[in-house]
Scaffold this motif. Sequence first.
Motif, PDB file in Angstrom:
ATOM      1  N   VAL A 253     -12.015 -17.380   1.891  1.00 31.96           N
ATOM      2  CA  VAL A 253     -12.337 -17.835   0.539  1.00 31.96           C
ATOM      3  C   VAL A 253     -11.301 -17.326  -0.460  1.00 31.96           C
ATOM      4  N   ASP A 254     -10.162 -16.860   0.052  1.00 32.56           N
ATOM      5  CA  ASP A 254      -9.053 -16.374  -0.773  1.00 32.56           C
ATOM      6  C   ASP A 254      -9.522 -15.285  -1.732  1.00 32.56           C
ATOM      7  N   ASP A 255     -10.303 -14.343  -1.189  1.00 30.42           N
ATOM      8  CA  ASP A 255     -10.884 -13.270  -1.993  1.00 30.42           C
ATOM      9  C   ASP A 255     -10.285 -11.921  -1.631  1.00 30.42           C
ATOM     10  N   ILE A 256      -9.055 -11.925  -1.151  1.00 31.89           N
ATOM     11  CA  ILE A 256      -8.448 -10.670  -0.732  1.00 31.89           C
ATOM     12  C   ILE A 256      -6.992 -10.657  -1.171  1.00 31.89           C
ATOM     13  N   GLY A 257      -6.553  -9.520  -1.663  1.00 27.90           N
ATOM     14  CA  GLY A 257      -5.156  -9.348  -2.045  1.00 27.90           C
ATOM     15  C   GLY A 257      -4.473  -8.447  -1.040  1.00 27.90           C
ATOM     16  N   TRP A 258      -3.308  -8.830  -0.612  1.00 30.24           N
ATOM     17  CA  TRP A 258      -2.604  -8.073   0.417  1.00 30.24           C
ATOM     18  C   TRP A 258      -1.485  -7.220  -0.164  1.00 30.24           C
ATOM     19  N   THR A 259      -1.607  -6.814  -1.415  1.00 34.87           N
ATOM     20  CA  THR A 259      -0.600  -5.963  -2.039  1.00 34.87           C
ATOM     21  C   THR A 259      -0.821  -4.525  -1.592  1.00 34.87           C
ATOM     22  N   VAL A 260       0.251  -3.884  -1.162  1.00 29.52           N
ATOM     23  CA  VAL A 260       0.171  -2.502  -0.688  1.00 29.52           C
ATOM     24  C   VAL A 260       1.119  -1.665  -1.534  1.00 29.52           C
ATOM     25  N   SER A 261       0.671  -0.501  -1.931  1.00 25.73           N
ATOM     26  CA  SER A 261       1.497   0.406  -2.716  1.00 25.73           C
ATOM     27  C   SER A 261       1.545   1.758  -2.023  1.00 25.73           C
ATOM     28  N   VAL A 262       2.735   2.306  -1.910  1.00 29.72           N
ATOM     29  CA  VAL A 262       2.903   3.609  -1.282  1.00 29.72           C
ATOM     30  C   VAL A 262       3.552   4.539  -2.296  1.00 29.72           C
ATOM     31  N   ASP A 263       2.958   5.689  -2.487  1.00 23.43           N
ATOM     32  CA  ASP A 263       3.505   6.682  -3.399  1.00 23.43           C
ATOM     33  C   ASP A 263       4.373   7.628  -2.586  1.00 23.43           C
ATOM     34  N   SER A 264       5.676   7.555  -2.767  1.00 21.27           N
ATOM     35  CA  SER A 264       6.591   8.342  -1.948  1.00 21.27           C
ATOM     36  C   SER A 264       6.540   9.827  -2.256  1.00 21.27           C
ATOM     37  N   THR A 265       5.907  10.230  -3.330  1.00 23.00           N
ATOM     38  CA  THR A 265       5.861  11.651  -3.657  1.00 23.00           C
ATOM     39  C   THR A 265       4.985  12.434  -2.689  1.00 23.00           C
ATOM     40  N   VAL A 266       4.153  11.764  -1.920  1.00 21.52           N
ATOM     41  CA  VAL A 266       3.294  12.469  -0.983  1.00 21.52           C
ATOM     42  C   VAL A 266       3.830  12.413   0.446  1.00 21.52           C
ATOM     43  N   CYS A 267       4.967  11.768   0.653  1.00 24.30           N
ATOM     44  CA  CYS A 267       5.551  11.682   1.987  1.00 24.30           C
ATOM     45  C   CYS A 267       6.468  12.872   2.211  1.00 24.30           C
ATOM     46  N   ARG A 268       6.254  13.556   3.308  1.00 26.44           N
ATOM     47  CA  ARG A 268       7.103  14.694   3.625  1.00 26.44           C
ATOM     48  C   ARG A 268       7.644  14.553   5.033  1.00 26.44           C
ATOM     49  N   ALA A 269       8.867  14.995   5.201  1.00 28.63           N
ATOM     50  CA  ALA A 269       9.476  14.994   6.526  1.00 28.63           C
ATOM     51  C   ALA A 269       9.387  16.408   7.094  1.00 28.63           C
ATOM     52  N   HIS A 270       9.383  16.493   8.394  1.00 34.93           N
ATOM     53  CA  HIS A 270       9.417  17.787   9.049  1.00 34.93           C
ATOM     54  C   HIS A 270      10.759  18.439   8.752  1.00 34.93           C
ATOM     55  N   GLN A 271      10.802  19.756   8.766  1.00 37.66           N
ATOM     56  CA  GLN A 271      12.038  20.447   8.411  1.00 37.66           C
ATOM     57  C   GLN A 271      13.209  20.044   9.294  1.00 37.66           C
TER      58      GLN A 271
END
Length: 113
Positions: A79-97
């Motif tokens: 019924v076209d009642d869903i939005g597929w927009t995704v947002s990622v906040d890069s400030t919470v992404c961490r890499a291993h040392q």
Amino acid sequence: MWDRIKPLMPVEPVRGRRWANRRRTLETIAWKFRTGSPWRALPDELGSFQTAHKRLLRWAAYGIWERILAALLAAADGVDDIGWTVSVDSTVCRAHQHAAGARIKGHHGTTSG
């Protein structure tokens, strides 16, 4: 929403003890993840946390959650009642040392020839 989910839920067993109310159990599981509270912090009106936790794991093992998600997504998409927009906040992404190029102990980065 319950009318859409109810047919996808497992049926109660014919033998043995009656299950706790499936709708209340589903509400309990949703409350837990919506609030981020620990299982033991469930309000008394939501019932036993052991029941909800065991049911969550059992339904996951039986694939109930995947079936519910697929059905609800298909209905909303139909019924076209869903939005597929995704947002990622890069400030919470961490890499291993080690991914950041940190030196390994005892390794100086030079090769002897």
